[in-house]
Design an enzyme around this catalytic site. Sequence first.
Site, PDB file in Angstrom:
ATOM      1  N   LYS A 209       7.091 -40.358  94.826  1.00 25.92           N
ATOM      2  CA  LYS A 209       6.482 -39.032  94.893  1.00 25.92           C
ATOM      3  C   LYS A 209       4.966 -39.099  94.758  1.00 25.92           C
ATOM      4  CE  LYS A 209       8.729 -37.326  91.374  1.00 25.92           C
ATOM      5  NZ  LYS A 209       9.659 -38.389  90.930  1.00 25.92           N
TER       6      LYS A 209
ATOM      7  N   ARG B 130       3.379 -49.462  82.011  1.00 25.60           N
ATOM      8  CA  ARG B 130       3.667 -48.178  81.367  1.00 25.60           C
ATOM      9  C   ARG B 130       4.784 -48.330  80.336  1.00 25.60           C
ATOM     10  NH1 ARG B 130       4.673 -43.741  85.977  1.00 25.60           N
ATOM     11  NH2 ARG B 130       6.291 -43.086  84.516  1.00 25.60           N
TER      12      ARG B 130
ATOM     13  N   ARG C 278       8.294 -54.817  90.356  1.00 23.37           N
ATOM     14  CA  ARG C 278       6.925 -54.328  90.158  1.00 23.37           C
ATOM     15  C   ARG C 278       6.414 -54.733  88.773  1.00 23.37           C
ATOM     16  NH1 ARG C 278       7.277 -48.569  90.792  1.00 23.37           N
ATOM     17  NH2 ARG C 278       7.062 -48.282  88.547  1.00 23.37           N
TER      18      ARG C 278
ATOM     19  N   ARG D 104      15.940 -42.351  82.477  1.00 24.03           N
ATOM     20  CA  ARG D 104      15.202 -41.373  83.291  1.00 24.03           C
ATOM     21  C   ARG D 104      16.039 -40.946  84.496  1.00 24.03           C
ATOM     22  NH1 ARG D 104      10.274 -45.159  83.870  1.00 24.03           N
ATOM     23  NH2 ARG D 104       9.487 -43.831  85.530  1.00 24.03           N
TER      24      ARG D 104
ATOM     25  N   ARG E 147      10.895 -29.810  86.637  1.00 18.77           N
ATOM     26  CA  ARG E 147      11.907 -30.820  86.351  1.00 18.77           C
ATOM     27  C   ARG E 147      13.158 -30.219  85.731  1.00 18.77           C
ATOM     28  NH1 ARG E 147       8.534 -35.455  86.046  1.00 18.77           N
ATOM     29  NH2 ARG E 147       9.581 -37.431  85.674  1.00 18.77           N
TER      30      ARG E 147
HETATM   31  P1  ADP Z   1       8.503 -40.711  86.930  1.00 23.38           P
HETATM   32  O1  ADP Z   1       8.506 -39.801  88.122  1.00 23.38           O
HETATM   33  O2  ADP Z   1       8.213 -42.128  87.303  1.00 23.38           O
HETATM   34  O3  ADP Z   1       9.689 -40.543  86.028  1.00 23.38           O
HETATM   35  P2  ADP Z   1       6.404 -39.180  85.645  1.00 23.38           P
HETATM   36  O4  ADP Z   1       5.060 -39.729  85.553  1.00 23.38           O
HETATM   37  O5  ADP Z   1       6.612 -38.025  86.577  1.00 23.38           O
HETATM   38  O6  ADP Z   1       7.315 -40.391  86.012  1.00 23.38           O
HETATM   39  O7  ADP Z   1       6.932 -38.733  84.207  1.00 23.38           O
HETATM   40  C1  ADP Z   1       6.975 -39.599  83.099  1.00 23.38           C
HETATM   41  C2  ADP Z   1       7.528 -38.865  81.869  1.00 23.38           C
HETATM   42  O8  ADP Z   1       6.684 -37.740  81.549  1.00 23.38           O
HETATM   43  C3  ADP Z   1       8.914 -38.243  82.026  1.00 23.38           C
HETATM   44  O9  ADP Z   1       9.941 -39.190  81.822  1.00 23.38           O
HETATM   45  C4  ADP Z   1       8.867 -37.134  80.969  1.00 23.38           C
HETATM   46  O10 ADP Z   1       9.050 -37.639  79.676  1.00 23.38           O
HETATM   47  C5  ADP Z   1       7.442 -36.633  81.060  1.00 23.38           C
HETATM   48  N1  ADP Z   1       7.309 -35.521  82.032  1.00 23.38           N
HETATM   49  C6  ADP Z   1       6.582 -35.524  83.187  1.00 23.38           C
HETATM   50  N2  ADP Z   1       6.693 -34.356  83.833  1.00 23.38           N
HETATM   51  C7  ADP Z   1       7.524 -33.579  83.088  1.00 23.38           C
HETATM   52  C8  ADP Z   1       8.059 -32.263  83.216  1.00 23.38           C
HETATM   53  N3  ADP Z   1       7.764 -31.492  84.290  1.00 23.38           N
HETATM   54  N4  ADP Z   1       8.886 -31.801  82.247  1.00 23.38           N
HETATM   55  C9  ADP Z   1       9.191 -32.538  81.177  1.00 23.38           C
HETATM   56  N5  ADP Z   1       8.738 -33.797  80.987  1.00 23.38           N
HETATM   57  C10 ADP Z   1       7.912 -34.319  81.916  1.00 23.38           C
END
Ligand code: ADP
Length: 198
Positions: A14, A140, A128, A151, A89
């Site tokens: 994404k 990370r 990766r 996740r 989300r």
């Molecule tokens: P990825 O898409 O690789 O899982 P992100 O960078 O989008 O990674 O998100 C990493 C973490 O940040 C998530 O696992 C969550 O804990 C938190 N997070 C990000 N966006 C949201 C959201 N919209 N609502 C709740 N938690 C979020």
Amino acid sequence: MINIILLGPPGAGKGTQASKLEETYGIKKLSTGDMLRAEISEGTPFGKKVQSIMDSGELVPDETIIEMIAGRMERDDCAKGVIFDGFPRTVPQAEALDKMLREKGQKINAVVELSVNEEELVHRLNSRVQEMKARGEDVRGDDNEDTLRNRLKVYRHQTAPIIPYYEMNELLHKVDGMAGINDVANEIQQILNQKLAA
Ligand code: ADP
């Protein structure tokens, strides 16, 4: 004005696609993950609070995320529209976003779902991480196989339920996220160009 949501499990690409769209259409990419990681690296009290949640792969509470996004959308760089990456989300986040946009006289124009093969994602992540470690780069906190699996589970249980919500409103477009980066980008562009011409 175009508002786009990119949906898909962690590691689906994404962020990569959102950056490409930002260049092509001149609209701002908002990644809630990046915003949260910025707070963590600045060592703010808020960052300290969310770090352990993120490291476990669980979601940060809805109210926190909604407040963060609402504040961010007030800035001038969002005036032409936004590409949402990692938000909404959950169903309450999707509802809150609709309400926020409605109050501004705006709406979501398209939702693009990147579909993926989960085992392939786990494999991609492991390669990766190995490459990054070999180069001596920081990995990370949530980039390890156990957290990724959690996740993915969180995505299936809490995020996937928003898909029917957008399907119902005829906004949802599915794209094969396992195709090459440029192929995925081209397909998304075609979808958006059709939408914009309609
Ligand atoms: P990825 O898409 O690789 O899982 P992100 O960078 O989008 O990674 O998100 C990493 C973490 O940040 C998530 O696992 C969550 O804990 C938190 N997070 C990000 N966006 C949201 C959201 N919209 N609502 C709740 N938690 C979020």
